[in-house]
Design an enzyme around this catalytic site. Structure first.
Site, mmCIF file in Angstrom:
data_model
loop_
_atom_site.group_PDB
_atom_site.id
_atom_site.type_symbol
_atom_site.label_atom_id
_atom_site.label_comp_id
_atom_site.label_asym_id
_atom_site.label_seq_id
_atom_site.Cartn_x
_atom_site.Cartn_y
_atom_site.Cartn_z
ATOM 1 N N GLU A 1 41.560 -14.265 45.515
ATOM 2 C CA GLU A 1 41.110 -13.630 46.759
ATOM 3 C C GLU A 1 42.218 -12.816 47.418
ATOM 4 O O GLU A 1 41.978 -11.717 47.921
ATOM 5 C CB GLU A 1 40.611 -14.670 47.764
ATOM 6 C CG GLU A 1 40.260 -14.046 49.125
ATOM 7 C CD GLU A 1 39.489 -14.954 50.065
ATOM 8 O OE1 GLU A 1 39.032 -14.452 51.107
ATOM 9 O OE2 GLU A 1 39.341 -16.145 49.734
ATOM 10 N N ASP B 1 39.859 -19.112 44.531
ATOM 11 C CA ASP B 1 39.896 -19.005 45.989
ATOM 12 C C ASP B 1 40.868 -20.079 46.457
ATOM 13 O O ASP B 1 40.562 -21.271 46.389
ATOM 14 C CB ASP B 1 38.521 -19.218 46.617
ATOM 15 C CG ASP B 1 38.497 -18.804 48.093
ATOM 16 O OD1 ASP B 1 37.420 -18.440 48.593
ATOM 17 O OD2 ASP B 1 39.572 -18.847 48.739
ATOM 18 N N ILE C 1 42.036 -21.015 49.421
ATOM 19 C CA ILE C 1 41.472 -21.826 50.508
ATOM 20 C C ILE C 1 40.144 -21.188 50.901
ATOM 21 O O ILE C 1 40.106 -20.177 51.608
ATOM 22 C CB ILE C 1 42.412 -21.906 51.732
ATOM 23 C CG1 ILE C 1 43.764 -22.521 51.345
ATOM 24 C CG2 ILE C 1 41.756 -22.733 52.850
ATOM 25 C CD1 ILE C 1 44.761 -22.637 52.492
ATOM 26 N N ASP C 2 39.058 -21.767 50.410
ATOM 27 C CA ASP C 2 37.737 -21.290 50.795
ATOM 28 C C ASP C 2 37.346 -22.014 52.081
ATOM 29 O O ASP C 2 37.434 -23.228 52.151
ATOM 30 C CB ASP C 2 36.715 -21.579 49.693
ATOM 31 C CG ASP C 2 35.361 -20.956 50.001
ATOM 32 O OD1 ASP C 2 34.340 -21.597 49.744
ATOM 33 O OD2 ASP C 2 35.351 -19.844 50.567
ATOM 34 N N THR D 1 38.652 -20.569 55.226
ATOM 35 C CA THR D 1 39.922 -20.392 55.943
ATOM 36 C C THR D 1 39.771 -20.570 57.450
ATOM 37 O O THR D 1 40.661 -21.107 58.110
ATOM 38 C CB THR D 1 40.530 -19.011 55.616
ATOM 39 O OG1 THR D 1 40.723 -18.921 54.195
ATOM 40 C CG2 THR D 1 41.846 -18.793 56.317
ATOM 41 N N ASP E 1 34.369 -16.951 45.737
ATOM 42 C CA ASP E 1 33.633 -17.868 46.617
ATOM 43 C C ASP E 1 32.625 -18.722 45.848
ATOM 44 O O ASP E 1 32.318 -19.832 46.252
ATOM 45 C CB ASP E 1 32.846 -17.075 47.675
ATOM 46 C CG ASP E 1 33.724 -16.325 48.664
ATOM 47 O OD1 ASP E 1 33.444 -15.125 48.909
ATOM 48 O OD2 ASP E 1 34.680 -16.935 49.160
HETATM 49 C C1 LIP Z 1 34.125 -17.811 53.460
HETATM 50 C C2 LIP Z 1 32.920 -18.265 52.676
HETATM 51 C C3 LIP Z 1 31.753 -18.552 53.642
HETATM 52 C C4 LIP Z 1 31.404 -17.313 54.378
HETATM 53 C C5 LIP Z 1 32.593 -16.814 55.148
HETATM 54 C C6 LIP Z 1 33.781 -16.572 54.212
HETATM 55 P P1 LIP Z 1 36.708 -17.485 53.014
HETATM 56 O O1 LIP Z 1 35.158 -17.535 52.554
HETATM 57 O O2 LIP Z 1 33.230 -19.435 51.991
HETATM 58 O O3 LIP Z 1 30.625 -19.001 52.948
HETATM 59 O O4 LIP Z 1 30.334 -17.565 55.242
HETATM 60 O O5 LIP Z 1 32.234 -15.614 55.798
HETATM 61 O O6 LIP Z 1 33.490 -15.535 53.316
HETATM 62 O O7 LIP Z 1 36.911 -16.144 53.699
HETATM 63 O O8 LIP Z 1 37.002 -18.624 53.912
HETATM 64 O O9 LIP Z 1 37.473 -17.586 51.699
#
Ligand code: LIP
Length: 271
Positions: free
Chosen positions: A76, A92, A94-95, A97, A219
């Site tokens: 990412e 990813d 930290i998914d 964030t 994601d």
């Molecule tokens: C997040 C996604 C989440 C989405 C957020 C964002 P990030 O990823 O996991 O589902 O709703 O807008 O995209 O930015 O935390 O890696």
């Protein structure tokens, strides 16, 4: 160890992913106290990246360079580094964030291995709780060592559905309209904030279904395999593969009804 360097069976790739993701999750936990004060923005003022997102991604990239010098990596934060071989890792760091920033224990390291264009192994670790979900293509999905099988209601009207919203106001406006059209047709909605964990929730039945527009490969690569290997249908709309326009995950019993409702609401449309 030499097997790690050369073999590309789903089992070996998963073993590598598990080791790297556990170290990454430990680093994310360790760095949080400082990292939340070292924050930048990306596509919009609410699309944040912390120093930990970058540090964790660099850590995994460097380890992969050691272990698997020929493989490609798509992450990412640092983008796509092509490899010579047929294996590409999709990361990813930290998914979720925003959850990480606020201290909400719903953020994850997501790491998948793609071979010949197909996701063949994947792990998602909730870095706050340590919970792990894994899968290999054709080998099933697990939470820890418990094999997962999707459950869920026979009717969409009884389904607990997860979703998410982008960082761009025009997109959020469209997603809000879609949600308004959907919310009267399901049991209820949950917005947990991390797509990788939402897909694992479908796999284990803590959500009955999930859909979101605007997801990048990092994601949903690992979480999508985990949901699929637990028996869910994971796809885009109207025959498309899961991707930026739409990712939908649901058990076969309710997938078509959810799909048709989302098409009717133009869920893949808008900004
Ligand atoms: C997040 C996604 C989440 C989405 C957020 C964002 P990030 O990823 O996991 O589902 O709703 O807008 O995209 O930015 O935390 O890696």
């Amino acid at each position: 160890m030499s097997e790690f360097r050369s073999a590309s069976t789903p089992g070996v790739l998963l073993e590598i992913a598990v080791g790297l993701a556990r170290d990454a999750a430990a680093t994310a936990r360790r760095l949080r106290a400082e990292a939340i004060f070292d924050v930048e923005t990306k596509s919009t003022a609410t699309d944040v990246v912390t120093a930990a997102d970058k540090a964790v991604e660099r850590q995994v990239i460097e380890a992969l360079r050691e272990l698997r010098p020929g493989d490609g990596v798509l992450g990412e934060e640092y983008g796509d580094a092509a490899g010579e071989g047929s294996v590409r890792w999709i990361l990813d760091p930290i998914d979720g964030t925003v959850n990480y920033l606020y201290g909400l224990p719903q953020y994850a390291v997501s790491l998948a291995a793609e071979a010949g264009g197909e996701i063949v192994a994947g792990i998602v670790i909730n870095a706050a709780t340590g919970d792990e979900w894994t899968a290999t293509r054709g080998g099933g999905a697990y939470r820890g060592d418990r094999r997962l099988k999707v459950t869920g209601p026979a009717e969409l009207s009884q389904a607990l559905v997860g979703t998410g919203f982008g960082y761009d106001a025009r997109r959020r406006a469209h997603q809000g309209r879609v949600l308004a059209g959907l919310i009267t047709r399901v049991r209820d909605i949950r917005r947990f904030g991390a797509a990788a964990l939402d897909l694992c929730a479908v796999a284990e039945g803590t959500l009955d279904a999930y859909y979101e527009k605007g997801l990048n490969p990092w994601d949903h690569a690992a979480g999508g395999l985990i949901a699929r290997e637990a028996g869910a249908v994971v796809a885009g709309l109207q025959g498309a593969r899961p991707g930026l326009d739409m990712v939908v995950a649901a058990p076969p019993a309710i997938f078509n009804d959810l799909h048709d409702l989302l098409v009717g609401l133009d869920a893949a449309g808008g900004a």
